[in-house]
Design a protein around this motif. Structure first.
Motif, PDB file in Angstrom:
ATOM      1  N   GLY A  87      16.598 -51.271   8.780  1.00  0.00           N
ATOM      2  CA  GLY A  87      16.551 -52.715   9.389  1.00  0.00           C
ATOM      3  C   GLY A  87      16.180 -53.676   8.589  1.00  0.00           C
ATOM      4  N   MET A  88      15.554 -53.545   7.344  1.00  0.00           N
ATOM      5  CA  MET A  88      14.856 -54.367   6.565  1.00  0.00           C
ATOM      6  C   MET A  88      16.380 -55.101   5.880  1.00  0.00           C
ATOM      7  SD  MET A  88      11.696 -52.858   4.945  1.00  0.00           S
ATOM      8  CE  MET A  88      10.292 -52.468   6.170  1.00  0.00           C
ATOM      9  N   ASN A  89      15.916 -56.395   5.215  1.00  0.00           N
ATOM     10  CA  ASN A  89      17.195 -56.963   4.522  1.00  0.00           C
ATOM     11  C   ASN A  89      17.071 -56.105   3.145  1.00  0.00           C
ATOM     12  OD1 ASN A  89      15.035 -58.283   2.916  1.00  0.00           O
ATOM     13  ND2 ASN A  89      15.316 -60.225   3.781  1.00  0.00           N
ATOM     14  N   GLN A  90      18.212 -56.613   2.283  1.00  0.00           N
ATOM     15  CA  GLN A  90      18.434 -55.872   0.944  1.00  0.00           C
ATOM     16  C   GLN A  90      17.289 -56.370  -0.086  1.00  0.00           C
ATOM     17  OE1 GLN A  90      21.812 -57.362  -1.144  1.00  0.00           O
ATOM     18  NE2 GLN A  90      22.093 -55.385  -2.350  1.00  0.00           N
ATOM     19  N   GLN A  91      16.670 -57.352   0.089  1.00  0.00           N
ATOM     20  CA  GLN A  91      15.553 -57.975  -0.876  1.00  0.00           C
ATOM     21  C   GLN A  91      14.395 -56.901  -0.481  1.00  0.00           C
ATOM     22  OE1 GLN A  91      15.872 -60.399  -3.226  1.00  0.00           O
ATOM     23  NE2 GLN A  91      14.180 -59.515  -3.990  1.00  0.00           N
ATOM     24  N   TRP A  92      14.015 -56.842   0.806  1.00  0.00           N
ATOM     25  CA  TRP A  92      12.926 -56.073   1.209  1.00  0.00           C
ATOM     26  C   TRP A  92      13.082 -54.654   0.578  1.00  0.00           C
ATOM     27  CZ3 TRP A  92       7.993 -55.239   3.320  1.00  0.00           C
ATOM     28  CH2 TRP A  92       7.399 -56.616   3.480  1.00  0.00           C
ATOM     29  N   ARG A  93      14.421 -54.025   0.817  1.00  0.00           N
ATOM     30  CA  ARG A  93      14.453 -52.632   0.397  1.00  0.00           C
ATOM     31  C   ARG A  93      14.354 -52.503  -1.029  1.00  0.00           C
ATOM     32  NH1 ARG A  93      18.810 -52.950   4.334  1.00  0.00           N
ATOM     33  NH2 ARG A  93      20.142 -53.209   2.755  1.00  0.00           N
ATOM     34  N   ARG A  94      15.103 -53.608  -1.621  1.00  0.00           N
ATOM     35  CA  ARG A  94      14.813 -53.694  -3.246  1.00  0.00           C
ATOM     36  C   ARG A  94      13.567 -53.678  -3.909  1.00  0.00           C
ATOM     37  NH1 ARG A  94      17.432 -58.099  -4.004  1.00  0.00           N
ATOM     38  NH2 ARG A  94      19.631 -56.943  -4.144  1.00  0.00           N
ATOM     39  N   ASN A  95      12.557 -54.564  -3.172  1.00  0.00           N
ATOM     40  CA  ASN A  95      11.323 -54.617  -3.570  1.00  0.00           C
ATOM     41  C   ASN A  95      10.481 -53.262  -3.564  1.00  0.00           C
ATOM     42  OD1 ASN A  95      11.964 -56.973  -4.375  1.00  0.00           O
ATOM     43  ND2 ASN A  95      11.068 -58.244  -2.874  1.00  0.00           N
ATOM     44  N   ILE A  96      10.666 -52.672  -2.466  1.00  0.00           N
ATOM     45  CA  ILE A  96       9.979 -51.448  -1.858  1.00  0.00           C
ATOM     46  C   ILE A  96      10.375 -50.271  -2.943  1.00  0.00           C
ATOM     47  CG2 ILE A  96       9.805 -49.493  -0.376  1.00  0.00           C
ATOM     48  CD1 ILE A  96       9.997 -51.693   1.673  1.00  0.00           C
ATOM     49  N   LYS A  97      11.622 -50.288  -3.331  1.00  0.00           N
ATOM     50  CA  LYS A  97      12.200 -49.352  -4.294  1.00  0.00           C
ATOM     51  C   LYS A  97      11.652 -49.753  -5.697  1.00  0.00           C
ATOM     52  CE  LYS A  97      16.565 -47.090  -5.900  1.00  0.00           C
ATOM     53  NZ  LYS A  97      18.033 -47.141  -5.754  1.00  0.00           N
ATOM     54  N   LYS A  98      11.592 -50.938  -6.046  1.00  0.00           N
ATOM     55  CA  LYS A  98      11.223 -51.449  -7.421  1.00  0.00           C
ATOM     56  C   LYS A  98       9.631 -51.065  -7.750  1.00  0.00           C
ATOM     57  CE  LYS A  98      10.749 -55.190 -10.549  1.00  0.00           C
ATOM     58  NZ  LYS A  98      11.125 -56.462 -11.145  1.00  0.00           N
ATOM     59  N   ALA A  99       8.836 -51.284  -6.494  1.00  0.00           N
ATOM     60  CA  ALA A  99       7.400 -51.080  -6.328  1.00  0.00           C
ATOM     61  C   ALA A  99       7.227 -49.270  -6.729  1.00  0.00           C
ATOM     62  CB  ALA A  99       6.843 -51.182  -5.221  1.00  0.00           C
ATOM     63  N   ALA A 100       7.837 -48.662  -6.128  1.00  0.00           N
ATOM     64  CA  ALA A 100       7.851 -47.030  -6.349  1.00  0.00           C
ATOM     65  C   ALA A 100       8.209 -46.752  -7.631  1.00  0.00           C
ATOM     66  CB  ALA A 100       8.726 -46.406  -5.125  1.00  0.00           C
ATOM     67  N   LYS A 101       9.320 -47.228  -8.174  1.00  0.00           N
ATOM     68  CA  LYS A 101       9.811 -47.135  -9.493  1.00  0.00           C
ATOM     69  C   LYS A 101       8.867 -47.614 -10.610  1.00  0.00           C
ATOM     70  CE  LYS A 101      13.945 -47.464 -12.494  1.00  0.00           C
ATOM     71  NZ  LYS A 101      15.398 -47.942 -12.632  1.00  0.00           N
ATOM     72  N   SER A 102       8.206 -48.562 -10.329  1.00  0.00           N
ATOM     73  CA  SER A 102       7.052 -49.291 -11.252  1.00  0.00           C
ATOM     74  C   SER A 102       5.763 -48.379 -11.374  1.00  0.00           C
ATOM     75  CB  SER A 102       6.728 -50.566 -10.833  1.00  0.00           C
ATOM     76  OG  SER A 102       8.141 -51.223 -10.962  1.00  0.00           O
ATOM     77  N   GLY A 103       5.570 -47.547 -10.192  1.00  0.00           N
ATOM     78  CA  GLY A 103       4.337 -46.682 -10.165  1.00  0.00           C
ATOM     79  C   GLY A 103       3.434 -47.405  -9.521  1.00  0.00           C
ATOM     80  N   VAL A 104       3.789 -48.446  -8.561  1.00  0.00           N
ATOM     81  CA  VAL A 104       2.697 -48.681  -7.634  1.00  0.00           C
ATOM     82  C   VAL A 104       1.939 -47.723  -6.947  1.00  0.00           C
ATOM     83  CG1 VAL A 104       1.975 -50.336  -5.542  1.00  0.00           C
ATOM     84  CG2 VAL A 104       3.548 -51.132  -7.737  1.00  0.00           C
ATOM     85  N   GLU A 105       0.850 -47.428  -6.798  1.00  0.00           N
ATOM     86  CA  GLU A 105       0.165 -46.576  -5.581  1.00  0.00           C
ATOM     87  C   GLU A 105      -0.611 -47.316  -4.554  1.00  0.00           C
ATOM     88  OE1 GLU A 105      -2.308 -43.943  -8.297  1.00  0.00           O
ATOM     89  OE2 GLU A 105      -0.565 -42.943  -9.063  1.00  0.00           O
ATOM     90  N   VAL A 106      -0.428 -46.885  -3.482  1.00  0.00           N
ATOM     91  CA  VAL A 106      -1.081 -47.374  -2.451  1.00  0.00           C
ATOM     92  C   VAL A 106      -2.030 -46.279  -1.747  1.00  0.00           C
ATOM     93  CG1 VAL A 106      -0.997 -48.500  -0.093  1.00  0.00           C
ATOM     94  CG2 VAL A 106       0.773 -49.004  -1.787  1.00  0.00           C
ATOM     95  N   THR A 107      -3.211 -46.742  -1.736  1.00  0.00           N
ATOM     96  CA  THR A 107      -4.430 -45.774  -1.260  1.00  0.00           C
ATOM     97  C   THR A 107      -5.404 -46.589  -0.150  1.00  0.00           C
ATOM     98  OG1 THR A 107      -5.710 -46.348  -3.153  1.00  0.00           O
ATOM     99  CG2 THR A 107      -4.469 -44.492  -3.273  1.00  0.00           C
ATOM    100  N   LEU A 108      -5.916 -45.685   0.743  1.00  0.00           N
ATOM    101  CA  LEU A 108      -6.953 -46.389   1.705  1.00  0.00           C
ATOM    102  C   LEU A 108      -8.373 -46.644   0.946  1.00  0.00           C
ATOM    103  CD1 LEU A 108      -6.458 -44.396   4.790  1.00  0.00           C
ATOM    104  CD2 LEU A 108      -6.037 -46.456   4.398  1.00  0.00           C
ATOM    105  N   GLY A 109      -9.059 -47.783   1.091  1.00  0.00           N
ATOM    106  CA  GLY A 109     -10.242 -47.934   0.395  1.00  0.00           C
ATOM    107  C   GLY A 109     -11.142 -47.669   1.448  1.00  0.00           C
ATOM    108  N   GLY A 110     -12.706 -47.792   1.184  1.00  0.00           N
ATOM    109  CA  GLY A 110     -13.685 -47.906   1.843  1.00  0.00           C
ATOM    110  C   GLY A 110     -14.443 -49.141   1.992  1.00  0.00           C
ATOM    111  N   ARG A 111     -15.595 -48.946   2.491  1.00  0.00           N
ATOM    112  CA  ARG A 111     -16.481 -50.394   2.495  1.00  0.00           C
ATOM    113  C   ARG A 111     -16.864 -50.691   1.234  1.00  0.00           C
ATOM    114  NH1 ARG A 111     -21.358 -52.883   2.878  1.00  0.00           N
ATOM    115  NH2 ARG A 111     -21.782 -54.314   4.770  1.00  0.00           N
ATOM    116  N   ASP A 112     -17.131 -49.975  -0.004  1.00  0.00           N
ATOM    117  CA  ASP A 112     -17.459 -50.162  -1.026  1.00  0.00           C
ATOM    118  C   ASP A 112     -16.469 -51.028  -2.005  1.00  0.00           C
ATOM    119  OD1 ASP A 112     -19.959 -49.187  -0.665  1.00  0.00           O
ATOM    120  OD2 ASP A 112     -19.450 -47.310  -1.659  1.00  0.00           O
TER     121      ASP A 112
END
Length: 419
Positions: free
Chosen positions: A204-229
């Motif tokens: 449902g996203m537009n092409q730019q959003w899908r492209r950016n999500i794909k680029k982030a994955a290919k670039s090695g961006v890692e998303v994690t949960l953080g804590g209070r610290d």
């Protein structure tokens, strides 16, 4: 139903929390935890009762006038009521629901009440918004026929008007600011209530959003949960974002209080997300959920490494996690109704519409002056910052510099409370 059938009285935080948890969703600004976040306000939980049954609840924040005991009673994005039942089909059905609230507020020496019902009044879907943006003759979503109009919400507005409540004021006026009437929702469920799949949301996203999500994955961006610290690191790039985009940041202590209060109420009420690229923090966000509603609350990103698309990666992770948690709506929070090509906020709605979601309008925040003189005095007091901002704007036109004000805060999914 007569006025005497419904009563409003204080309830415990435990009763309030249990009522909220029994609802499909409610604003996180109406949870008991939010009272601890807004510690500079007095507060209490109140309930609506019929024959001993709790049928509604609200967090009421009280802001007092300087050197006086009189106060404003503020229900941010509340109360939590069955508005369809409250407005009914008669012209005066709402009165017995609000009269006991007014009486209770008067007993607390309130000079005025502000409520903000979160029933959806209008909705504009993705294609409708895109067409409005593309049409140079359209400057506001309100000039476009909505894809959905709720008759209960229309009745609510009409009945509030008949009962002497004051309608929402223009942007930036009336106690300086309030919660947004226009928000952007990404539906995580089909109309029949069944959950969408991640692939359906991505499609449902537009092409730019899908492209950016794909680029982030290919670039090695890692998303994690953080804590209070990790809040200090979040705050570091949040301040960087504020400097870049000209808004006044909240202090670190605010986010620490928010984290502590909300996770104490529910360990999964608030999450901190961190996006790293090769060890560098490039984006960070906070995520809030109450029942079937999840919010993108605060966001920040660095000036460096913007090309790795950390912000898109972190949004995509929050959307997927909201879906997994059972949410039916992913709320990207406030937008304006403007779609004019010369509006500086147009980029915000363009960014959000790329997710495939749509704009929703609430009835807005309505005020009931109980002491007109004090109500007006408080309005002038709270809007002193707005007048200063307007003066700064006038100066900036001469010096060709943009003023830094809280009025731009909604670009970052934050609306300052009237505090």
């Amino acid at each position: 139903m007569s006025t005497s059938d419904i009563s409003v009285r204080p309830i415990s935080a435990e009763e309030h929390r249990a009522f909220i948890e029994a609802q499909p969703s409610a604003s996180f600004l109406q949870t008991p935890a939010w009272a601890r976040v807004k510690a500079e306000w007095d507060s209490e939980s109140v309930g609506w009762f019929v024959d001993g049954e709790l049928i509604g609840a609200a967090l009421v924040l009280y802001r007092r006038l300087p050197k006086l005991k009189n106060c404003l009673a503020y229900l941010p994005e509340g109360p939590v009521l069955d508005w369809g039942r409250a407005v009914g089909v008669g012209s005066d059905d709402l009165e017995p629901w609000l009269t006991p609230l007014v009486a209770h507020a008067k007993s607390r020496r309130a000079f005025g009440i502000r409520i903000g019902p979160t029933i959806v009044l209008r909705r504009w879907d993705t294609d409708t918004i895109k067409d409005a943006i593309a049409d140079d003759t359209v400057r506001s979503l309100l000039e476009v026929e909505p894809d959905f109009l709720d008759t209960d919400a229309v009745r609510l507005q009409n009945q509030l008007d008949r009962l002497g409540w004051l309608p929402p004021k223009p942007e930036g006026e009336g106690f300086a600011a309030g919660q947004p009437a226009f928000n952007f929702w990404l539906p995580l469920a089909h109309p029949d209530g069944t959950a969408k799949t991640p692939d359906e949301i991505l499609k449902g996203m537009n092409q730019q959003w899908r492209r950016n999500i794909k680029k982030a994955a290919k670039s090695g961006v890692e998303v994690t949960l953080g804590g209070r610290d990790d809040l200090a690191e979040f705050h570091r790039i949040y301040v960087e974002t504020a400097e870049r985009d000209d808004f006044t940041p909240r202090p670190l202590t605010y986010f620490e209080s928010m984290f502590d209060a909300m996770t104490a109420e529910d360990p999964d009420r608030l999450r901190l997300y961190l996006a790293h690229h090769e060890g560098d923090l490039v984006a960070a966000t906070t995520w809030v959920r109450v029942g079937e509603h999840a919010w993108y609350s605060y966001g920040a990103s660095t000036n460096a490494k913007r090309d790795v698309r950390g912000s898109n990666a972190i949004q995509w992770q929050m959307m997927q996690d909201a879906l997994e948690a059972g949410a039916k709506v992913y709320d990207l929070r406030g937008i304006t109704d403007s779609v004019a090509s010369d509006d500086p906020h147009l980029g915000l709605i363009r960014f959000k519409v790329g997710t495939g979601g749509g704009a929703v309008q609430y009835p807005g925040e309505w005020d009931k002056p109980l002491n007109p003189v004090l109500y007006r005095a408080f309005d002038l007091y709270m809007n002193r910052a707005v007048w200063k901002a307007r003066a700064a704007s006038l100066v900036s036109r001469v010096t060709k510099r943009r003023p830094r004000t809280r009025e731009t805060a909604h670009n970052h999914h934050e609306r300052p409370d009237p505090a």
